[in-house]
Design an enzyme around this catalytic site. Sequence first.
Site, PDB file in Angstrom:
ATOM      1  N   PRO A 135      12.080  34.955  50.713  1.00 28.06           N
ATOM      2  CA  PRO A 135      10.792  34.999  51.420  1.00 28.06           C
ATOM      3  C   PRO A 135       9.709  34.023  50.945  1.00 28.06           C
ATOM      4  O   PRO A 135       8.633  34.421  50.520  1.00 28.06           O
ATOM      5  CB  PRO A 135      10.360  36.445  51.201  1.00 28.06           C
ATOM      6  CG  PRO A 135      10.916  36.791  49.863  1.00 28.06           C
ATOM      7  CD  PRO A 135      12.253  36.099  49.814  1.00 28.06           C
ATOM      8  N   CYS A 136       9.970  32.736  51.074  1.00 28.99           N
ATOM      9  CA  CYS A 136       8.932  31.759  50.728  1.00 28.99           C
ATOM     10  C   CYS A 136       7.749  31.846  51.689  1.00 28.99           C
ATOM     11  O   CYS A 136       6.644  31.402  51.358  1.00 28.99           O
ATOM     12  CB  CYS A 136       9.513  30.357  50.660  1.00 28.99           C
ATOM     13  SG  CYS A 136      10.353  29.810  52.154  1.00 28.99           S
TER      14      CYS A 136
END
Length: 165
Positions: A135-136
């Site tokens: 989840p950047c």
Amino acid sequence: MTVYTTFDSTLGELLLVGEASDTATGGTALVSLSMPGQKGGAAVQDGWVRDDAAFTAITGQLRAYFAGTLTDFDIEYAAGAGTDFQRKVWHALDSVPYGTTTTYGKLAERLGLSRAAVRALGTAIGRNPVLVVRPCHRVIGADGSLTGYAGGLERKQRLLDLEAA
């Protein structure tokens, strides 16, 4: 052998690339998940084999995520991607909970990095080969603004809206 498939999502057609793994659920470890027009995204290469069935477990999780019923992926990533520093940053990304955000500065602090290293941290985040599942998109600017997402800021906002972050 490298295998791939595509997956239609609300973000466009995603390209999933994987390798066989004896330990991965469904038998495939994810090498890459790319979006159309993504900066540095993967493209199908000669010698890759399309194998939709190899990704059944992964696409099932993606389907549930986009439907709002999955908040934590259980996907094995293929070994060997990135530098030691990038893998350290990517591991920290995996710990940012669904529905929350953090800043580049806070993530750097959590990793024990100096303020001067925030730019390097941002570069490592930008090289994340498995968008969405790592989840950047949950990392934002110190002022709350959306910054830097290889898939585009509009998609970053859509992912955050999906998670109500």
